[in-house]
Scaffold this active site. Structure first.
Site, PDB file in Angstrom:
ATOM      1  N   GLY A  31       0.908  -1.247   0.075  1.00 14.27           N
ATOM      2  CA  GLY A  31      -0.084  -0.004   0.042  1.00 14.27           C
ATOM      3  C   GLY A  31       0.863   1.432  -0.150  1.00 14.27           C
ATOM      4  O   GLY A  31       2.105   1.232  -0.235  1.00 14.27           O
ATOM      5  N   ASP A  35       0.975   3.739   5.677  1.00  9.42           N
ATOM      6  CA  ASP A  35      -0.591   3.010   6.022  1.00  9.42           C
ATOM      7  C   ASP A  35      -0.682   2.257   7.071  1.00  9.42           C
ATOM      8  O   ASP A  35      -1.721   1.647   7.369  1.00  9.42           O
ATOM      9  CB  ASP A  35      -1.062   2.439   4.674  1.00  9.42           C
ATOM     10  CG  ASP A  35      -1.453   3.373   3.612  1.00  9.42           C
ATOM     11  OD1 ASP A  35      -1.836   4.318   4.004  1.00  9.42           O
ATOM     12  OD2 ASP A  35      -1.604   2.892   2.414  1.00  9.42           O
ATOM     13  N   LYS A  37       1.555  -0.888   7.618  1.00 14.52           N
ATOM     14  CA  LYS A  37       1.841  -2.262   7.184  1.00 14.52           C
ATOM     15  C   LYS A  37       2.775  -2.750   8.185  1.00 14.52           C
ATOM     16  O   LYS A  37       2.451  -4.070   8.732  1.00 14.52           O
ATOM     17  CB  LYS A  37       2.554  -2.335   5.842  1.00 14.52           C
ATOM     18  CG  LYS A  37       1.721  -1.666   4.700  1.00 14.52           C
ATOM     19  CD  LYS A  37       2.664  -1.583   3.535  1.00 14.52           C
ATOM     20  CE  LYS A  37       3.628  -0.391   3.512  1.00 14.52           C
ATOM     21  NZ  LYS A  37       3.142   0.844   3.633  1.00 14.52           N
ATOM     22  N   LYS A 166      -6.789   2.406  10.263  1.00 18.64           N
ATOM     23  CA  LYS A 166      -6.703   3.573  11.156  1.00 18.64           C
ATOM     24  C   LYS A 166      -8.087   4.162  11.181  1.00 18.64           C
ATOM     25  O   LYS A 166      -8.421   5.187  11.344  1.00 18.64           O
ATOM     26  CB  LYS A 166      -5.754   4.660  10.489  1.00 18.64           C
ATOM     27  CG  LYS A 166      -4.269   4.277  10.437  1.00 18.64           C
ATOM     28  CD  LYS A 166      -3.237   5.165  10.143  1.00 18.64           C
ATOM     29  CE  LYS A 166      -1.923   4.764   9.927  1.00 18.64           C
ATOM     30  NZ  LYS A 166      -0.967   5.682   9.513  1.00 18.64           N
ATOM     31  N   GLY A 467      37.672   5.920 -28.690  1.00 16.24           N
ATOM     32  CA  GLY A 467      38.440   7.253 -28.335  1.00 16.24           C
ATOM     33  C   GLY A 467      37.834   8.479 -28.315  1.00 16.24           C
ATOM     34  O   GLY A 467      36.539   8.543 -29.211  1.00 16.24           O
ATOM     35  N   GLY A 470      38.553  13.730 -32.026  1.00 15.65           N
ATOM     36  CA  GLY A 470      39.637  14.481 -32.109  1.00 15.65           C
ATOM     37  C   GLY A 470      41.016  13.645 -31.663  1.00 15.65           C
ATOM     38  O   GLY A 470      41.996  14.194 -31.445  1.00 15.65           O
ATOM     39  N   GLY A 472      42.178  11.289 -33.030  1.00 16.01           N
ATOM     40  CA  GLY A 472      42.997  10.490 -34.120  1.00 16.01           C
ATOM     41  C   GLY A 472      42.330   9.250 -34.715  1.00 16.01           C
ATOM     42  O   GLY A 472      43.427   8.729 -35.473  1.00 16.01           O
ATOM     43  N   SER A 474      40.094   8.364 -36.811  1.00 14.21           N
ATOM     44  CA  SER A 474      40.056   8.228 -38.181  1.00 14.21           C
ATOM     45  C   SER A 474      41.210   8.193 -38.980  1.00 14.21           C
ATOM     46  O   SER A 474      41.506   7.658 -40.085  1.00 14.21           O
ATOM     47  CB  SER A 474      39.007   9.368 -38.876  1.00 14.21           C
ATOM     48  OG  SER A 474      37.903   9.219 -38.050  1.00 14.21           O
ATOM     49  N   SER A 541      32.247   5.354 -29.591  1.00 11.03           N
ATOM     50  CA  SER A 541      31.487   4.446 -28.941  1.00 11.03           C
ATOM     51  C   SER A 541      31.983   4.319 -27.387  1.00 11.03           C
ATOM     52  O   SER A 541      32.831   3.721 -26.829  1.00 11.03           O
ATOM     53  CB  SER A 541      32.068   2.928 -29.436  1.00 11.03           C
ATOM     54  OG  SER A 541      33.395   2.897 -29.407  1.00 11.03           O
TER      55      SER A 541
END
Length: 633
Positions: A31, A35, A37, A166, A467, A470, A472, A474, A541
């Site tokens: 609940g 409440d 329990k 209650k 990586g 920039g 490197g 590629s 990645s």
């Protein structure tokens, strides 16, 4: 209830026999927050005379120090064991308690009410036969009441007690009780809860818990304990087909080989025909072995070791099933998913999935919809956040035997686990397999990878560059391809920018889109490697889990991770495309290294330090690695 100590004193053997033959009821209390329990369970333990004198003394002391009931006993403290729970006066963890009456034994799970701990409630409900859903008479039916009720319905709990608690704080008003029950029944009808028993009570005062209260003369129903003792649980597992997930291959010596596990449904006897799944091999049960000797019959709920008349290959995670009533086997499903992770679910991210005793890799495609527990409205969504419930399609990396969750909880339920943190991030309930799982098959081909390798005079592989932007990547990949081409190798360079002009032009740079970007590239790289090429994949990645998944998909023997290790300051200083400048100004969001994380490879195959190596030297280093691994000659 009569305390069992009298029988223990008079005839201990009779008491033990009576206790052993009692039925067991597992139930949860749930609940909204506060409440009552924990107070309810604490009071049940107290009224059942299962609180020892030292515990009662400690309860009195704790009630004075950290209790919420003034000078009275705070029964919730019997259950709330964590320090944080006592300080805040709430339940955080799932607390299990065991008690018994003259008629039945009970295992009760006190589950949290706070929304952020809904996942804990799912844990407690997963094995329950009955749910006691408490409602504060002053507040009525709340959002969390509806959420827990929907989960109870979803998890297959057929018996529900609505404890309107209650009531002493609303002068035991019948009108208040009737209005709450009427509102709840309307909602219960919407979600398919049929067996609902409402009980007016005050857990703190003890009204209608173990004895009928004089404060509610207008109520003629059972007390809570009367109902718990007498409710008939529809346990038809023995009438269902035999299923036993194999937990362990038992091989103590050369002459014995058995398969151990818990029977989740059905009955098994020596001589019965069974089939091992997913392999499909059949045999006959030779023996049913236990620590107490062989059995002539075993039923659902028993843990046994089964030996077979034939030697067939069975491993942990396989399922033994009745050969005349087999479960379906599939690798794609539609399922309800309850998301439990702090981070949002990312479509197509690989998660570990535990179903029965088997662990597989699973991916969730874009959710079909999520469910608003207040209105039961189905709304479109791209993901699931903490505590959200959705209907999703899933794919596993291999076929698994299963039953729909409505037919068998144990073979139709699963959990999803984060592969890096090993935390449970989701719980799922299989509805059915997808039609394409049965209708799409691998096409056999005559020209295989070995034939292409012979033609090309080199082995196929994927060299995966990762990586920062920039760094490197590629430039090194381009130089590597130039050198490989000069050696007569068949290559193809997949570059991150280039694929976004075509294959992945529909993807942005959110975390979910990055996951999908790498998934697609991985599949393309795998196909190209299968074609016999040396594939050079140059992608930031940023996430370790996606790189690991790429390695598993392509194959560890054909995947080489190259970490182009360039400090952020150096990459930002180079900034060949002006992207860092845009990211720093706020014009480019979700940029890796600035406002999106980059997870450094843990153990790359090759590490390139571009602050000390030239592009040519870096390519030479990778060539040497490929020579050492026998990819090129």
């Amino acid at each position: 209830m009569t305390h069992p100590s009298e029988l223990i004193a008079d005839d201990i053997e009779q008491y033990l026999e009576l206790h052993a033959n009692k039925t067991m009821l597992r139930f949860i209390t749930c609940g909204s927050v506060d409440d009552g329990k924990s107070t309810l369970i604490g009071r049940l333990l107290y009224e059942s005379k299962l609180v020892f004198e030292d515990q009662l003394s400690a309860l009195e002391n704790d009630s004075r120090k950290v209790g919420t009931q003034g000078e009275g006993l705070d029964f919730a403290l019997l259950v709330d064991g964590l320090a944080a729970e006592r300080e805040q006066g709430i339940t955080i963890d799932v607390a299990y308690r065991y008690f018994a009456t003259e008629r039945r034994k009970f295992v009760v799970a006190d589950t949290p009410g706070h929304e952020q701990y809904t996942r804990n409630m799912v844990t407690g409900a997963s094995t329950a036969d009955l749910a006691v859903i408490l409602i504060d008479a002053r507040k009525g039916v709340l959002t969390q009441t509806r959420r827990h009720s929907y989960l109870v319905s979803l998890l297959g709990i057929r018996h529900v007690v609505i404890a309107v608690n209650k009531l002493d704080l609303v002068d035991y008003s019948q009108e208040v009780f009737d209005n709450i029950v009427a509102e709840y029944r309307d909602f219960a009808d919407e979600i398919g809860l049929k067996n609902v028993v409402p009980i007016p009570m005050s857990a703190y005062m003890g009204d209608n818990l173990t004895e009928r209260s004089a404060n509610t003369p207008w109520y003629n129903g059972p007390t809570l304990i009367d109902h718990l003792e007498t409710v008939e649980i529809d346990d038809d597992l023995q009438q269902r087909p035999f299923r036993m997930p194999v937990q362990w291959v038992n091989r103590p010596d050369l002459d014995f080989r058995g398969f151990s596990g818990q029977i989740t449904s059905g009955i098994i006897r020596p001589g019965d025909r069974i089939r091992a799944l997913p392999s499909g091999k059949e045999s006959t049960v030779a023996r049913i072995v236990t620590m107490d000797g062989d059995l002539i019959e075993a039923i659902a709920g028993q843990s046994v070791t089964i030996t077979l008349a034939d030697e067939i290959d069975i491993s942990r995670g396989d399922m033994l099933a009745a050969s005349d009533s087999l479960p379906p086997v599939a690798d794609q499903f539609e399922a309800h998913v309850v998301w439990m992770g702090e981070a949002e679910m990312l479509p197509e991210r690989p998660y570990l999935c535990q179903i029965g005793t088997m662990t597989v890799q699973a991916r969730i495609t874009k959710p079909k919809h999520k469910i608003n527990v207040n209105t039961m409205e189905k709304t479109a969504t791209d993901t699931l956040a903490l505590n959200e419930i959705g209907v999703c399609n899933l794919s596993f990396d291999r076929p698994v035997p299963f039953d729909p969750y409505t037919e068998n909880r144990d073979t139709g339920g699963f959990i999803l686990i984060d592969r890096l943190t090993n935390t449970t991030v989701g719980a799922g309930l299989i509805q059915h397999s997808l039609r394409r799982s049965d209708n799409i098959h691998w096409q056999a081909v005559d020209i295989d990878e070995k034939a292409r390798e012979t033609l090309n005079s080199h082995k196929p592989c994927v060299v995966w560059f990762t990586g920062l932007s920039g760094s490197g990547k590629s430039a090194i990949a381009n130089e590597l391809e130039r050198q490989l081409h000069a050696l007569g190798c068949h290559t193809y360079l997949l570059d991150g920018d280039n694929v976004r002009h075509g294959l992945n032009r529909d993807l942005g740079f959110t975390e979910a889109d990055r996951v999908e970007n790498i998934r697609r590239v991985t599949e393309v790289a795998k196909l190209m490697a299968d074609a016999g090429l040396i594939v050079l994949a140059s992608f930031i990645s940023p996430f370790q889990i996606e790189r690991q998944s790429a390695k598993e998909t392509i194959g560890a023997d054909q995947f080489f991770e190259v970490f182009v290790d360039t400090p952020l300051a150096v990459a930002e200083q180079r900034d060949p495309k002006g992207l860092y400048k845009k990211a720093r100004s706020g014009a480019l969001k979700n940029f890796t290294g600035i406002d999106s994380p980059y997870e450094t490879p843990v153990s790359p195959d090759i590490r390139i330090d571009t602050t000390s190596l030239s592009t040519l030297d870096a390519a030479d280093q990778i060539i040497r690695h490929l020579l050492e691994r026998g990819i090129i000659h």
